[in-house]
Design a protein around this motif. Structure first.
Motif, PDB file in Angstrom:
ATOM      1  N   THR A 324      53.732  17.604  43.895  1.00 47.73           N
ATOM      2  CA  THR A 324      53.052  16.880  42.829  1.00 47.73           C
ATOM      3  C   THR A 324      51.618  17.361  42.670  1.00 47.73           C
ATOM      4  OG1 THR A 324      54.439  14.935  43.248  1.00 47.73           O
ATOM      5  CG2 THR A 324      52.423  14.598  41.980  1.00 47.73           C
ATOM      6  N   ILE A 325      50.934  17.612  43.787  1.00 44.24           N
ATOM      7  CA  ILE A 325      49.569  18.138  43.722  1.00 44.24           C
ATOM      8  C   ILE A 325      49.558  19.509  43.052  1.00 44.24           C
ATOM      9  CG2 ILE A 325      47.639  19.016  45.105  1.00 44.24           C
ATOM     10  CD1 ILE A 325      48.131  16.806  47.095  1.00 44.24           C
ATOM     11  N   ILE A 326      50.522  20.350  43.418  1.00 42.13           N
ATOM     12  CA  ILE A 326      50.611  21.676  42.803  1.00 42.13           C
ATOM     13  C   ILE A 326      50.797  21.549  41.293  1.00 42.13           C
ATOM     14  CG2 ILE A 326      52.011  23.771  42.637  1.00 42.13           C
ATOM     15  CD1 ILE A 326      52.620  23.464  45.626  1.00 42.13           C
ATOM     16  N   ALA A 327      51.681  20.646  40.882  1.00 45.19           N
ATOM     17  CA  ALA A 327      51.922  20.433  39.452  1.00 45.19           C
ATOM     18  C   ALA A 327      50.654  19.962  38.758  1.00 45.19           C
ATOM     19  CB  ALA A 327      53.043  19.414  39.255  1.00 45.19           C
ATOM     20  N   ASP A 328      49.890  19.086  39.418  1.00 46.42           N
ATOM     21  CA  ASP A 328      48.649  18.589  38.824  1.00 46.42           C
ATOM     22  C   ASP A 328      47.585  19.682  38.734  1.00 46.42           C
ATOM     23  OD1 ASP A 328      49.351  15.907  38.280  1.00 46.42           O
ATOM     24  OD2 ASP A 328      49.151  15.401  40.401  1.00 46.42           O
ATOM     25  N   VAL A 329      47.533  20.559  39.727  1.00 49.70           N
ATOM     26  CA  VAL A 329      46.589  21.675  39.679  1.00 49.70           C
ATOM     27  C   VAL A 329      46.924  22.602  38.511  1.00 49.70           C
ATOM     28  CG1 VAL A 329      45.822  23.763  40.868  1.00 49.70           C
ATOM     29  CG2 VAL A 329      45.999  21.610  42.129  1.00 49.70           C
ATOM     30  N   VAL A 330      48.213  22.912  38.352  1.00 48.99           N
ATOM     31  CA  VAL A 330      48.647  23.746  37.227  1.00 48.99           C
ATOM     32  C   VAL A 330      48.262  23.084  35.910  1.00 48.99           C
ATOM     33  CG1 VAL A 330      50.664  24.671  36.009  1.00 48.99           C
ATOM     34  CG2 VAL A 330      50.530  24.817  38.508  1.00 48.99           C
ATOM     35  N   ASN A 331      48.496  21.784  35.807  1.00 56.20           N
ATOM     36  CA  ASN A 331      48.179  21.049  34.588  1.00 56.20           C
ATOM     37  C   ASN A 331      46.691  21.126  34.266  1.00 56.20           C
ATOM     38  OD1 ASN A 331      48.730  19.405  32.371  1.00 56.20           O
ATOM     39  ND2 ASN A 331      48.463  17.515  33.532  1.00 56.20           N
ATOM     40  N   THR A 332      45.852  20.943  35.280  1.00 59.82           N
ATOM     41  CA  THR A 332      44.405  20.955  35.060  1.00 59.82           C
ATOM     42  C   THR A 332      43.900  22.348  34.689  1.00 59.82           C
ATOM     43  OG1 THR A 332      44.122  19.142  36.641  1.00 59.82           O
ATOM     44  CG2 THR A 332      42.173  20.450  36.109  1.00 59.82           C
ATOM     45  N   VAL A 333      44.305  23.346  35.462  1.00 59.29           N
ATOM     46  CA  VAL A 333      43.821  24.716  35.226  1.00 59.29           C
ATOM     47  C   VAL A 333      44.272  25.224  33.858  1.00 59.29           C
ATOM     48  CG1 VAL A 333      43.998  27.115  35.992  1.00 59.29           C
ATOM     49  CG2 VAL A 333      43.676  25.297  37.672  1.00 59.29           C
ATOM     50  N   MET A 334      45.521  24.983  33.513  1.00 55.50           N
ATOM     51  CA  MET A 334      46.032  25.493  32.245  1.00 55.50           C
ATOM     52  C   MET A 334      45.488  24.704  31.053  1.00 55.50           C
ATOM     53  SD  MET A 334      47.521  28.115  33.179  1.00 55.50           S
ATOM     54  CE  MET A 334      48.064  28.624  31.543  1.00 55.50           C
ATOM     55  N   THR A 335      45.080  23.468  31.265  1.00 52.55           N
ATOM     56  CA  THR A 335      44.414  22.735  30.194  1.00 52.55           C
ATOM     57  C   THR A 335      43.074  23.377  29.874  1.00 52.55           C
ATOM     58  OG1 THR A 335      45.511  20.655  30.777  1.00 52.55           O
ATOM     59  CG2 THR A 335      43.509  20.496  29.458  1.00 52.55           C
ATOM     60  N   ILE A 336      42.365  23.819  30.915  1.00 47.56           N
ATOM     61  CA  ILE A 336      41.104  24.538  30.696  1.00 47.56           C
ATOM     62  C   ILE A 336      41.352  25.785  29.855  1.00 47.56           C
ATOM     63  CG2 ILE A 336      39.227  25.790  31.834  1.00 47.56           C
ATOM     64  CD1 ILE A 336      39.567  23.912  34.225  1.00 47.56           C
ATOM     65  N   VAL A 337      42.436  26.492  30.174  1.00 49.46           N
ATOM     66  CA  VAL A 337      42.801  27.671  29.384  1.00 49.46           C
ATOM     67  C   VAL A 337      43.129  27.262  27.950  1.00 49.46           C
ATOM     68  CG1 VAL A 337      44.479  29.543  29.121  1.00 49.46           C
ATOM     69  CG2 VAL A 337      43.653  28.917  31.404  1.00 49.46           C
ATOM     70  N   GLY A 338      43.887  26.172  27.814  1.00 53.97           N
ATOM     71  CA  GLY A 338      44.333  25.739  26.497  1.00 53.97           C
ATOM     72  C   GLY A 338      43.215  25.350  25.562  1.00 53.97           C
ATOM     73  N   ILE A 339      42.217  24.593  26.061  1.00 57.42           N
ATOM     74  CA  ILE A 339      41.155  24.137  25.172  1.00 57.42           C
ATOM     75  C   ILE A 339      40.280  25.285  24.700  1.00 57.42           C
ATOM     76  CG2 ILE A 339      41.138  21.824  26.181  1.00 57.42           C
ATOM     77  CD1 ILE A 339      38.652  22.551  27.736  1.00 57.42           C
ATOM     78  N   ASN A 340      40.323  26.400  25.429  1.00 56.17           N
ATOM     79  CA  ASN A 340      39.585  27.579  24.988  1.00 56.17           C
ATOM     80  C   ASN A 340      40.391  28.444  24.026  1.00 56.17           C
ATOM     81  OD1 ASN A 340      36.852  27.888  26.509  1.00 56.17           O
ATOM     82  ND2 ASN A 340      38.276  27.228  28.106  1.00 56.17           N
ATOM     83  N   MET A 341      41.676  28.138  23.865  1.00 52.85           N
ATOM     84  CA  MET A 341      42.542  28.899  22.960  1.00 52.85           C
ATOM     85  C   MET A 341      42.717  28.229  21.606  1.00 52.85           C
ATOM     86  SD  MET A 341      45.515  29.960  25.690  1.00 52.85           S
ATOM     87  CE  MET A 341      46.576  30.688  24.438  1.00 52.85           C
ATOM     88  N   ILE A 342      42.391  26.941  21.520  1.00 53.59           N
ATOM     89  CA  ILE A 342      42.681  26.180  20.301  1.00 53.59           C
ATOM     90  C   ILE A 342      42.031  26.810  19.078  1.00 53.59           C
ATOM     91  CG2 ILE A 342      42.365  23.971  19.138  1.00 53.59           C
ATOM     92  CD1 ILE A 342      42.556  22.632  21.877  1.00 53.59           C
ATOM     93  N   ASP A 343      40.755  27.182  19.165  1.00 49.33           N
ATOM     94  CA  ASP A 343      40.044  27.750  18.024  1.00 49.33           C
ATOM     95  C   ASP A 343      40.240  29.252  17.900  1.00 49.33           C
ATOM     96  OD1 ASP A 343      38.885  25.346  17.055  1.00 49.33           O
ATOM     97  OD2 ASP A 343      37.459  25.393  18.703  1.00 49.33           O
TER      98      ASP A 343
END
Length: 544
Positions: A324-343
């Motif tokens: 579960t921690i691993i899944a949460d780390v993936v979620n957090t790190v990839m969200t950082i990537v995602g918010i920089n890709m939106i624009d």
């Protein structure tokens, strides 16, 4: 009154980027409230001591085989997990009157008090009190989920408003990650503190958000809407780090006032207006926001964060808390990537890519799970199959975090006309919580082993890992919905988005968007061009 995560077209011009970052950091705790609670409850209901207090004993040890025969009935599991979302649904609907009559700032502070009351009730050892506590906490989360982005959008600098919207989703993922870390540190305790500590930590999030908001000014837009001009000027002075009588503050105040007058001229902005087939296609846009938030929940993402611990346990994984921690780390790190890709990539394209990626990953998890990933009769498991399951669950989370996680909030805040934006956002967020409740309540009945025929037994579908066939199919639905209903709005102002809905189809929106940007087309420019074209047509007709 306009609100929602994307806010108005005006924003506040801020001379201090540091001050804007501080304000954003305080507002981000609104996301942590939801993310932490979401991540907490899934681990709490799997803890031995919590089950000793609230669960039941199965003398056959068929149920609760890893918790000394203690288990939670499917109906009770559905209730305790999903009831928070029932509270958040009503909290989201109440966000508009709270923000309108109490104010953005003090509405958020009041919401934190409501949330803290709910957290306190969850520390009790009586089932009814615990459930009521989750409902009240849900009211607080629902209020915050609308009021925080509304306040933030009305006060943040224009140039970083989109990033701030993404930070709200990032805060949700950080909250879930923090929950997983706290749960992992307390799960081995043989006392009530094993589950009370993770729950009580939520007092800190409410205190930080509420205390921080008390130090910030009220939204100048709200104050001007209520007729408090002097207070609005002082609030603008604090936000822009300029004197209240400065020319810059006067210009900002004038601009916001003119925007409010224009908003009032458009219409009353009632709930009925949200569903009318106007020239700006308000009805289509409202239903798009409502359905978009529903499809975000139908990706199945909260199945992992609500029931991930118990699911991984049932799949034979020895340390589900670590997974579960691993899944949460993936979620957090990839969200950082995602918010920089939106624009950069665009809203529509990201949603399409994310839907395809999630669909493929979930079908792979389902196929592997039913073929090689099940637990054998002797209790043995296929290690390679387990690794594949974990890997593709993480890939699935990564696709969600870069697309449907943050982008759904950004699009919901962008697509509404100014005069119905606050109400449209409230309805859309309420839709999110309604689907969240429905999925959270139904999932145990879909996944859990049937206990029909046993004392107090419950009939269930017993799908287990097969539930990922359902989530894969709903992601196909996300793909179809995006293609036909989500326009590409990258690089457009909110007024240009209104024009896009007026003049273009959804499927051809990207082509029209590029044309608008190339020609710097706005409502004013569009009207002038149209008028000029009409005059030329008349002249040609007269000459003919």
């Amino acid at each position: 009154m306009a609100g929602g995560p994307s806010g108005t077209a005006e924003g506040v011009s801020n001379a201090s980027l540091a001050w804007a970052v501080i304000m954003s950091a305080f507002a981000a705790f609104g996301g942590i409230l939801f993310g932490y609670d979401t991540g907490t409850i899934g681990g709490v209901i799997a803890m031995q001591d919590w089950l000793n207090v609230f669960g039941q004993f199965d003398p056959t040890h068929v149920l609760g085989k890893d918790t000394n025969g203690m288990y939670l009935q499917t109906s009770d599991k559905s209730l305790v997990v999903s009831i928070l979302s029932a509270g958040t649904f009503f909290g989201a609907l109440l966000a508009f009157p709270m923000g309108q009559y109490v104010g953005r700032k003090w509405g958020i502070v009041a919401s934190c008090v409501v949330f803290a009351l709910g957290v306190g009730l969850q520390l009790d050892t009586k089932w009814t009190t615990f459930v009521v506590g989750r409902v009240i906490a849900g009211l607080g989360v629902g209020l915050v989920s609308c009021l925080v982005p509304m306040y933030q959008s009305e006060c943040s600098p224009k140039n970083i408003r989109g990033l701030i919207v993404g930070l709200y989703q990032l805060a949700i993922t950080i909250g879930a990650l923090l929950a997983a870390i706290v749960l992992n540190s307390t799960k081995g305790e043989n006392s009530h503190s094993a589950w009370r500590t993770p729950i009580a930590v939520q007092f800190a999030w409410a205190g930080i958000l509420g205390g921080g908001m008390m130090l910030l000014p009220e939204s100048p837009r709200y104050l001007l809407q209520r007729g408090h001009v002097d207070k609005a000027r002082r609030a603008l002075a604090r936000l822009t780090n300029r004197p209240a009588d400065s020319a810059e503050v006067d210009a900002e105040c004038t601009e916001i006032t003119l925007a409010l007058e224009e908003e009032r001229a458009i219409g009353s902005g009632s709930y009925a207006d949200c569903f009318k087939n106007t020239e700006l296609r308000s009805g289509l846009r409202t239903w798009t926001g409502i359905m978009l938030q529903g499809w975000q929940q139908l990706t199945g993402i909260n199945f992992i964060f609500y029931y991930g611990t118990t699911f991984f346990t049932s799949a034979g994984i020895k340390n589900p808390f670590i997974i579960t921690i691993i899944a949460d780390v993936v979620n957090t790190v990839m969200t950082i990537v995602g918010i920089n890709m939106i624009d950069r990539v665009g809203r529509r394209r990201l949603l399409l890519i994310g839907a395809v990626g999630m669909m493929v990953c979930e079908y792979i998890v389902a196929i592997v799970g039913v073929t090689a990933g099940h637990i054998a009769a002797d209790g043995s498991v296929n290690i390679d199959a387990q690794r594949v399951l974990i890997a593709f669950v993480c890939f699935y989370i990564a696709f969600f975090a870069t697309s449907w996680g943050p982008v759904a909030w950004v699009v919901t805040g962008e697509i509404f006309p100014l005069n119905i934006r606050a109400k449209g956002m409230s309805l859309s967020v309420a839709s999110n919580w309604l689907w969240n409740f429905g999925i959270g309540y139904a999932t145990p009945y879909l996944v859990d082993v049937s206990t029909k025929g046993q004392p107090n037994g419950v009939a269930t579908a017993g799908l287990g890992v097969k539930v990922f066939f359902i989530w894969g199919s709903t992601c196909l639905g996300c793909l179809v919905f995006t293609y036909f209903f989500i326009p590409e709005t990258k690089g457009l102002s909110l007024e240009q988005i209104d024009l896009l809905y007026k003049e273009s189809s959804i499927i051809n929106s990207n082509k029209y968007r590029k044309q608008m940007i190339a020609q710097n087309e706005t409502f004013v420019h569009h009207d002038k061009v149209t008028a000029s074209h009409d005059e030329s047509s008349v002249d040609r007709a007269e000459k003919a």
